[in-house]
Structures are given as C-alpha cells and as structure tokens.
Design a protein around this motif. Structure first.
Motif, PDB file in Angstrom:
ATOM      1  N   ILE A  42     -27.704  -7.202  -7.188  1.00  0.00           N
ATOM      2  CA  ILE A  42     -26.974  -8.306  -6.547  1.00  0.00           C
ATOM      3  C   ILE A  42     -25.646  -8.557  -7.259  1.00  0.00           C
ATOM      4  O   ILE A  42     -24.577  -8.558  -6.639  1.00  0.00           O
ATOM      5  CB  ILE A  42     -27.826  -9.597  -6.584  1.00  0.00           C
ATOM      6  N   GLY A  43     -25.734  -8.743  -8.581  1.00  0.00           N
ATOM      7  CA  GLY A  43     -24.546  -9.146  -9.343  1.00  0.00           C
ATOM      8  C   GLY A  43     -23.411  -8.152  -9.251  1.00  0.00           C
ATOM      9  O   GLY A  43     -22.241  -8.525  -9.266  1.00  0.00           O
ATOM     10  N   ARG A  44     -23.742  -6.846  -9.148  1.00  0.00           N
ATOM     11  CA  ARG A  44     -22.685  -5.826  -9.070  1.00  0.00           C
ATOM     12  C   ARG A  44     -22.520  -5.272  -7.650  1.00  0.00           C
ATOM     13  O   ARG A  44     -21.806  -4.300  -7.447  1.00  0.00           O
ATOM     14  CB  ARG A  44     -23.014  -4.663 -10.012  1.00  0.00           C
ATOM     15  N   GLU A  45     -23.214  -5.856  -6.710  1.00  0.00           N
ATOM     16  CA  GLU A  45     -23.180  -5.366  -5.315  1.00  0.00           C
ATOM     17  C   GLU A  45     -23.394  -3.856  -5.265  1.00  0.00           C
ATOM     18  O   GLU A  45     -22.604  -3.096  -4.710  1.00  0.00           O
ATOM     19  CB  GLU A  45     -21.861  -5.738  -4.619  1.00  0.00           C
ATOM     20  N   LEU A  46     -24.494  -3.408  -5.848  1.00  0.00           N
ATOM     21  CA  LEU A  46     -24.802  -1.973  -5.847  1.00  0.00           C
ATOM     22  C   LEU A  46     -25.423  -1.566  -4.517  1.00  0.00           C
ATOM     23  O   LEU A  46     -25.989  -2.403  -3.802  1.00  0.00           O
ATOM     24  CB  LEU A  46     -25.772  -1.655  -6.992  1.00  0.00           C
ATOM     25  N   GLN A  47     -25.331  -0.296  -4.235  1.00  0.00           N
ATOM     26  CA  GLN A  47     -26.006   0.244  -3.051  1.00  0.00           C
ATOM     27  C   GLN A  47     -27.132   1.172  -3.513  1.00  0.00           C
ATOM     28  O   GLN A  47     -26.905   2.051  -4.337  1.00  0.00           O
ATOM     29  CB  GLN A  47     -25.027   1.034  -2.190  1.00  0.00           C
ATOM     30  N   ILE A  48     -28.331   0.946  -2.976  1.00  0.00           N
ATOM     31  CA  ILE A  48     -29.504   1.766  -3.317  1.00  0.00           C
ATOM     32  C   ILE A  48     -29.875   2.548  -2.067  1.00  0.00           C
ATOM     33  O   ILE A  48     -30.218   1.955  -1.035  1.00  0.00           O
ATOM     34  CB  ILE A  48     -30.705   0.882  -3.723  1.00  0.00           C
ATOM     35  N   LEU A  49     -29.793   3.868  -2.165  1.00  0.00           N
ATOM     36  CA  LEU A  49     -29.999   4.713  -0.985  1.00  0.00           C
ATOM     37  C   LEU A  49     -31.100   5.734  -1.246  1.00  0.00           C
ATOM     38  O   LEU A  49     -31.181   6.293  -2.341  1.00  0.00           O
ATOM     39  CB  LEU A  49     -28.703   5.473  -0.664  1.00  0.00           C
ATOM     40  N   GLY A  50     -31.908   5.996  -0.256  1.00  0.00           N
ATOM     41  CA  GLY A  50     -32.863   7.092  -0.351  1.00  0.00           C
ATOM     42  C   GLY A  50     -32.253   8.340   0.265  1.00  0.00           C
ATOM     43  O   GLY A  50     -31.305   8.265   1.052  1.00  0.00           O
TER      44      GLY A  50
END
Ligand SMILES: NC(=O)c1ccc[n+]([C@@H]2O[C@H](COP(=O)([O-])OP(=O)(O)OC[C@H]3O[C@@H](n4cnc5c(N)ncnc54)[C@H](O)[C@@H]3O)[C@@H](O)[C@H]2O)c1
Ligand SMILES: [Zn+2]
Ligand SMILES: [Zn+2]
Length: 344
Positions: free
Chosen positions: A277-285
């Motif tokens: 959340i804090g770094r607005e990361l993207q988690i992708l499969g």
C-alpha cells in the motif's frame, strides 16, 4: 511406447511399456524428440499438484514430430515439428476468447491434467489453438525448453513485468526459469541483479547477463536497494520460496512491480501488504505463455538475441529419469537438464 511412470506420489518411478496414445478429435499425437526436466515435474511427483491422477507419466516441456492428427484438426499434419505451451487453452472459454489461453478455465496440461512427454509419444489436446511450429534452425534441446521455463520467463518479464531498458530488474532464483528471465531482461536492456544461495547458479547467472549477483543474505532488501539506487523497478520471484517473496516485495522502489512465477506452499503469508500500500506496488502472477505470443520470442531466438541453449548444463536418457527427478529434492544440478534420448 517406453515411458516413465509413477503409481504413487514420492514413490518409485519406473520405465515401462505402455500402449501408444491415440489422438482425440481435437488433438494430435507427437513423437517426443526431447523434453525438459522442470521443477514443476518434481512438485507433481511430490503430490503438490491436485490436477494429477495416478498412475502418471510426467513431462510438459517438449518438442517432437506430429505422427497422428485428430479428425477435427485443420492446422497441422503428420510430419510437422512442434512444441506446445504447457498450458493449452480450450479456445472456447472467456479467457481463451480474449487471447488468454494461459489462464483457460478448461486447460489441458501435458504431464499434469494428462500423461506427459517423459515417454516416446504424447497425446496433446486443442492442437489448432496451441501447437507452435518449430523452425529447423532451432535444435531439439533448445526447442524443448520453450514449452515451459523459457516461455514462462518471457511472459513474466516482458508481458506481465513490462521490462524496460535502463531499469533495474531483480531475479530471485537462478534455476531454469530465473536464468531464462535474466537472459530475457538483459536482452531488453534492463540492468539485472540476480539472487541465488547456490554459488553454481550465481556463476551461470553472471555468465548469461546478470550485472550484479547476490546470495540470499538476511539483509537482502537493504543490499538490493543499495545496489540498484533505491530498489528494483521490477522483481521476478522464480525461486518458489516465501522468503524470496518477502525480500522481493520489501526491496522494490515505489510503484515497483513484483511478478510471482515460483510455486509456493499453500496459504503462505509472506507478502508485506503494508509495504504494498505505502509504495503502491503491483503484485502480478504469471502462468506459462499463450501460443500466439511465441512468434516474438522465436524471432529473438532466431536472430541470436536470446540463446536458450546456454541454460543447458546436462542431457540425459529416458532411463535416467527415475533417478534424476526425485534427486531434484536434495541435489539439483545447476542450470537446465533435458532428456534427449527417449529410447535410451
Ligand atoms: N508460473 C509458472 O507458469 C511456472 C512455470 C514453470 C516453473 N514454475 C515454478 O517456478 C519455480 C522455478 O522453477 P525452476 O525450474 O527454475 O526451479 P529450479 O529448482 O531449477 O531453480 C530454483 C532456484 O531458486 C534458488 N533458490 C531457492 N531459494 C531461494 C531464495 N530464497 N532466494 C533466491 N533463490 C532461491 C535455488 O537455489 C535454485 O537455483 C518453481 O517453483 C517452479 O515450479 C512456475
Ligand atoms: Zn479456455
Ligand atoms: Zn515447467
């Protein structure tokens, strides 16, 4: 046909004579010329894959020659030299209709949902939609790697990861998938940092294009941020280890992208969601790669920008599978092993 068969998970694997497979109306039978030995074959044998029913013939990374064609197949004929993505889509469900056969609702996977290619012959379904022609310039062993690990890495880095020249890409795990990912990210002009606790894997990683190599240090996120001017832009998990997942996500720079390729134990909880959340990361499969995306990868292999053959460290015979597959649990060879003598 001769084939490698197991009748219980984690039990013995035997080379046995089985009836030759028959083509279903939408499928073909392929005479296997070579097939890879992938970590996912080991997961299957361990009993980690609910798609497998016993007894089972593993193998999903193949190249071969079409020897029989089903009545409803129009695009392929006897004698064609082909490979197939290990996730073959049905062509009719919603993801398939959008061109996303890699997440098909009714997927056919040789060596998982059906008997696979550690045999002299393998039956494949959904042939028109999924077979990929292999040009003569690409030899059997190189082509075999395209069915799973190399193509999976290509999709993970290029389509899901959206690799960019000049950006930092971290690759966690330098086995077959990770080494391919390093080669592909490097070819796209990314700066690559590769992480693996195995020193032999790190030597291979450096040889095929990693700019920086690291072992799995306890302080890995800090070390990664330091060597990449603030954290990787893109990070690929190709180890299948919750520890690597956590390190990958924790090290990313703001708005960075984590791509999960490695298979993990069920219900692991290693993703630090506060950081996401804090770094607005993207988690992708990322799951395999659909057949219609192969041509751009094939083009890069044909003009030499990608050289999957450099990942290969060992070739073995069919008879060596009963020893080599279980061994992956404790004494894995660095690099990629392929089986190229199906009669041997
Ligand atoms: N998503 C997909 O479509 C797909 C396709 C193929 C393979 N896989 C999975 O990808 C993973 C990699 O496959 P592979 O054939 O390359 O496996 P591999 O066993 O050849 O390589 C894994 C590497 O990770 C290293 N490693 C272990 N723990 C680590 C850690 N904490 N940090 C960094 N490195 C670590 C090992 O030393 C090894 O070199 C497996 O889980 C496999 O099942 C997924
Ligand atoms: Zn489908
Ligand atoms: Zn595989």
């Amino acid at each position: 046909m001769r084939a490698a068969l197991y009748t219980e998970f984690q039990g013995s694997i035997d080379i046995v004579d089985l009836p030759d497979p028959v083509a279903l109306p939408d499928g073909v039978v392929v005479r296997v010329e070579a097939t890879g030995l992938c970590r996912s074959d080991w997961h299957g044998w361990m009993g980690h894959d609910p798609d497998i029913t016993l007894p089972h013939v593993p193998g999903h990374e193949l190249v071969g020659t079409v020897v029989e064609v089903g009545a409803a197949v129009s695009q392929w004929k006897v004698g064609d030299r082909v490979t197939v993505p290990f996730v073959a889509g049905c062509g009719r469900c919603e993801p398939c209709l959008k061109g996303d056969e890699q997440v098909c609702a009714n997927q056919f996977q040789p060596g998982f949902t059906a008997w696979g290619s550690m045999a002299e012959y393998v039956a494949l379904r959904y042939a028109d939609r999924n077979l990929v022609r292999v040009p003569d310039e690409i030899d059997d062993i190189t082509a075999a790697l395209l069915g799973c690990r190399f193509a999976t890495a290509y999709r993970g880095v290029v389509a899901q990861g959206r690799v960019r020249a000049g950006e930092w890409t971290a690759i966690h795990g330098c086995g077959g998938v990770g080494l391919a990912a390093i080669m592909i990210a490097h070819a796209y002009g990314a700066r690559v940092v590769a992480i693996d606790p195995d020193s032999r894997a790190r030597v291979l990683a450096a040889a095929i294009g990693a700019d920086v190599v690291m072992s799995d240090l306890e302080s890995l996120p800090d070390a990664l941020r330091e060597s990449t001017d603030g954290g990787p832009h893109l990070s690929i998990e190709a180890a299948g280890d919750p520890v690597a997942v956590a390190a990958s996500v924790a090290s990313l720079r703001p708005r960075g992208r984590h791509v999960q390729i490695g298979l993990l134990p069920a219900n692991h909880t290693s993703i630090p969601m506060g950081t996401v959340i804090g770094r607005e990361l993207q988690i992708l499969g990322s799951h395999g790669m659909q057949a219609h995306r192969y041509p751009e990868m094939m083009e890069m292999i044909l003009d030499g920008r990608l050289q999957p053959q450099h990942l290969l460290t060992r070739t073995i015979t069919l008879s060596e599978i009963p020893q080599a597959l279980p061994e992956m649990g404790h004494a894995k060879e660095a690099g990629v092993t392929a089986i190229d003598r199906m009669g041997g």
